[in-house]
Scaffold this motif. Structure first.
Motif, PDB file in Angstrom:
ATOM      1  N   THR A   1      43.092  47.807  29.908  1.00 46.01           N
ATOM      2  CA  THR A   1      44.318  48.481  29.582  1.00 46.01           C
ATOM      3  C   THR A   1      43.606  50.313  29.521  1.00 46.01           C
ATOM      4  N   GLY A   2      44.330  50.821  29.737  1.00 46.29           N
ATOM      5  CA  GLY A   2      44.252  52.490  29.357  1.00 46.29           C
ATOM      6  C   GLY A   2      43.327  52.468  28.230  1.00 46.29           C
ATOM      7  N   LEU A   3      44.060  51.413  26.789  1.00 44.05           N
ATOM      8  CA  LEU A   3      43.044  51.743  25.721  1.00 44.05           C
ATOM      9  C   LEU A   3      41.530  51.787  26.085  1.00 44.05           C
TER      10      LEU A   3
ATOM     11  N   ALA B   1      38.490  54.658  26.319  1.00 42.93           N
ATOM     12  CA  ALA B   1      37.075  54.642  25.540  1.00 42.93           C
ATOM     13  C   ALA B   1      36.149  54.681  26.749  1.00 42.93           C
ATOM     14  N   GLU B   2      36.172  54.222  27.910  1.00 39.76           N
ATOM     15  CA  GLU B   2      35.076  54.106  29.318  1.00 39.76           C
ATOM     16  C   GLU B   2      34.945  55.970  29.372  1.00 39.76           C
TER      17      GLU B   2
ATOM     18  N   ARG C   1      35.830  58.540  28.134  1.00 36.72           N
ATOM     19  CA  ARG C   1      35.036  59.168  26.204  1.00 36.72           C
ATOM     20  C   ARG C   1      33.000  58.636  26.880  1.00 36.72           C
ATOM     21  N   LYS C   2      32.558  58.201  27.580  1.00 37.94           N
ATOM     22  CA  LYS C   2      31.138  57.752  27.678  1.00 37.94           C
ATOM     23  C   LYS C   2      31.004  58.555  29.071  1.00 37.94           C
ATOM     24  N   ARG C   3      32.045  58.747  30.015  1.00 35.04           N
ATOM     25  CA  ARG C   3      31.662  58.757  31.540  1.00 35.04           C
ATOM     26  C   ARG C   3      32.022  60.189  31.892  1.00 35.04           C
ATOM     27  N   ALA C   4      32.922  60.262  30.996  1.00 33.94           N
ATOM     28  CA  ALA C   4      33.316  61.720  31.508  1.00 33.94           C
ATOM     29  C   ALA C   4      34.876  62.500  30.072  1.00 33.94           C
ATOM     30  N   PRO C   5      33.540  63.192  29.608  1.00 35.98           N
ATOM     31  CA  PRO C   5      34.003  63.165  28.006  1.00 35.98           C
ATOM     32  C   PRO C   5      34.771  64.959  27.874  1.00 35.98           C
ATOM     33  N   GLY C   6      34.720  65.592  29.369  1.00 39.12           N
ATOM     34  CA  GLY C   6      35.486  66.524  29.674  1.00 39.12           C
ATOM     35  C   GLY C   6      36.862  66.549  30.204  1.00 39.12           C
ATOM     36  N   CYS C   7      37.402  65.506  30.305  1.00 38.83           N
ATOM     37  CA  CYS C   7      38.891  64.373  30.952  1.00 38.83           C
ATOM     38  C   CYS C   7      39.575  64.191  29.066  1.00 38.83           C
ATOM     39  N   ARG C   8      40.433  65.084  29.322  1.00 41.60           N
ATOM     40  CA  ARG C   8      41.221  64.933  27.908  1.00 41.60           C
ATOM     41  C   ARG C   8      42.524  63.769  28.046  1.00 41.60           C
ATOM     42  N   VAL C   9      42.279  62.825  27.212  1.00 43.47           N
ATOM     43  CA  VAL C   9      43.258  61.604  27.579  1.00 43.47           C
ATOM     44  C   VAL C   9      43.823  61.305  27.001  1.00 43.47           C
ATOM     45  N   LEU C  10      45.697  60.798  28.168  1.00 42.85           N
ATOM     46  CA  LEU C  10      47.385  61.411  27.114  1.00 42.85           C
ATOM     47  C   LEU C  10      47.554  59.825  28.222  1.00 42.85           C
ATOM     48  N   ILE C  11      47.525  58.780  26.571  1.00 44.60           N
ATOM     49  CA  ILE C  11      48.473  57.311  26.888  1.00 44.60           C
ATOM     50  C   ILE C  11      50.508  58.246  26.991  1.00 44.60           C
ATOM     51  N   LEU C  12      50.570  56.922  28.258  1.00 47.30           N
ATOM     52  CA  LEU C  12      52.306  57.836  27.876  1.00 47.30           C
ATOM     53  C   LEU C  12      52.250  55.844  28.168  1.00 47.30           C
ATOM     54  N   THR C  13      53.175  55.054  27.704  1.00 49.85           N
ATOM     55  CA  THR C  13      53.472  53.782  27.860  1.00 49.85           C
ATOM     56  C   THR C  13      54.875  53.751  26.940  1.00 49.85           C
ATOM     57  N   THR C  14      54.987  52.488  27.171  1.00 50.57           N
ATOM     58  CA  THR C  14      56.523  51.581  27.166  1.00 50.57           C
ATOM     59  C   THR C  14      56.452  51.296  25.642  1.00 50.57           C
ATOM     60  N   PHE C  15      55.605  50.967  25.021  1.00 51.30           N
ATOM     61  CA  PHE C  15      55.120  50.529  23.777  1.00 51.30           C
ATOM     62  C   PHE C  15      54.399  51.248  22.613  1.00 51.30           C
TER      63      PHE C  15
ATOM     64  N   GLU D   1      41.175  55.543  18.478  1.00 50.56           N
ATOM     65  CA  GLU D   1      40.082  55.938  17.873  1.00 50.56           C
ATOM     66  C   GLU D   1      38.797  55.465  19.436  1.00 50.56           C
ATOM     67  N   ALA D   2      39.673  55.573  20.663  1.00 50.90           N
ATOM     68  CA  ALA D   2      39.474  55.540  21.416  1.00 50.90           C
ATOM     69  C   ALA D   2      38.914  56.883  22.416  1.00 50.90           C
ATOM     70  N   GLY D   3      39.075  57.895  21.297  1.00 46.08           N
ATOM     71  CA  GLY D   3      39.319  59.266  21.768  1.00 46.08           C
ATOM     72  C   GLY D   3      40.462  59.729  22.356  1.00 46.08           C
ATOM     73  N   ALA D   4      41.292  59.376  23.315  1.00 43.61           N
ATOM     74  CA  ALA D   4      42.182  59.302  23.190  1.00 43.61           C
ATOM     75  C   ALA D   4      43.329  60.821  22.767  1.00 43.61           C
ATOM     76  N   ALA D   5      43.451  62.006  23.131  1.00 44.28           N
ATOM     77  CA  ALA D   5      44.292  63.524  22.593  1.00 44.28           C
ATOM     78  C   ALA D   5      45.397  62.997  22.827  1.00 44.28           C
ATOM     79  N   GLY D   6      46.100  62.328  23.108  1.00 42.89           N
ATOM     80  CA  GLY D   6      47.698  61.928  22.670  1.00 42.89           C
ATOM     81  C   GLY D   6      48.507  60.457  23.276  1.00 42.89           C
ATOM     82  N   PHE D   7      49.595  60.497  22.554  1.00 44.70           N
ATOM     83  CA  PHE D   7      50.099  59.425  22.772  1.00 44.70           C
ATOM     84  C   PHE D   7      52.020  59.235  23.111  1.00 44.70           C
ATOM     85  N   LEU D   8      51.978  59.511  23.936  1.00 42.17           N
ATOM     86  CA  LEU D   8      53.321  59.225  24.156  1.00 42.17           C
ATOM     87  C   LEU D   8      54.568  58.267  24.360  1.00 42.17           C
ATOM     88  N   VAL D   9      55.393  58.122  24.324  1.00 38.55           N
ATOM     89  CA  VAL D   9      56.630  56.979  24.569  1.00 38.55           C
ATOM     90  C   VAL D   9      56.904  56.966  26.039  1.00 38.55           C
ATOM     91  N   LYS D  10      57.860  56.865  26.941  1.00 38.42           N
ATOM     92  CA  LYS D  10      57.586  57.166  28.133  1.00 38.42           C
ATOM     93  C   LYS D  10      59.478  57.380  28.201  1.00 38.42           C
TER      94      LYS D  10
END
Length: 213
Positions: free
Chosen positions: A73-75, A79-80, A82-96, A107-116
């Motif tokens: 899953t994207g979640l 989390a992965e 955050r451990k392997r590439a902490p310099g990359c910012r994560v933005l979740i974009l989902t239908t759900f 909790e997984a370290g995402a910097a953003g969460f938007l719906v599609k």
């Protein structure tokens, strides 16, 4: 002057990775984001378990991740990263747009969460903002998450519920998770009670709908 023209835009194009399993959606997003003069889509993947390696290979500034992806899953991928590439910012974009998903994403370290269903201008702005260090969350979803409260399920109850999918028997679950059958039954009973359902099938469905799994 509108908000998009006032916001800070980086001197160099923002490098973006797209993770989306639907080819048409992925292509459309890449095309639309590519029309922004300060954004550059440097990688596209269709599987969650390909995200980390792609990030390490292409070094995007922002990874734009769907939640429901094959392999991982994207979640979990967030989390992965955050451990392997902490310099990359994560933005979740989902239908759900589920409150439980938002909590898990943060909790997984995402910097953003938007719906599609939002406009591409909003997405482009969110990419710039998370790169600038902001946290960007859909306002309606944030309010829903606060009112919903945290998941009542323990990590082990989640494991057992997930393992119960596809008609797995108690013996199957016990073998898969290295637990006794009586322990599996106890976890299932607790999960059913906490979800207010009648059986493990309903409990699994309810937990997924609420974004707890």
């Amino acid at each position: 002057m509108n908000e998009a023209s006032r916001e800070h835009r980086p001197a160099e194009p923002v490098r973006v990775l797209l993770a989306e399993d639907q080819g048409m959606m992925r292509g459309a997003l890449a095309l639309l984001l590519g029309m922004e003069d300060d954004l550059e889509v440097v990688a596209q993947v269709s599987r969650g378990d390909a995200i980390a390696d792609a990030v390490l290979a292409h070094r995007p500034d922002v990874a734009l991740l769907d939640i429901e992806l094959p392999g991982m899953t994207g979640l979990d991928a967030a989390a992965e990263l955050r451990k392997r590439a902490p310099g990359c910012r994560v933005l979740i974009l989902t239908t759900f747009g589920r409150p439980g998903y938002l909590r898990r994403a943060m909790e997984a370290g995402a910097a953003g969460f938007l719906v599609k269903d939002g406009p591409v201008e909003e997405l482009a702005s969110a990419i710039r903002r998370v790169l600038a260090g902001e946290t960007v969350v859909d306002p309606a979803l944030a309010a829903a998450a606060l009112s919903a409260g945290p998941s009542p399920l323990t990590a082990r109850e989640c494991d057992v519920l997930n393992a119960s999918a596809d008609g797995a028997t108690v013996a199957d679950i016990a073998s898969r998770l290295h637990l006794s059958e009586s322990t599996v039954r106890n976890y299932l009973s607790a999960a059913i009670g906490k979800t207010g359902t009648r059986n493990r099938t309903e409990a699994l469905r309810e937990a997924r709908q609420r974004g707890w799994l």
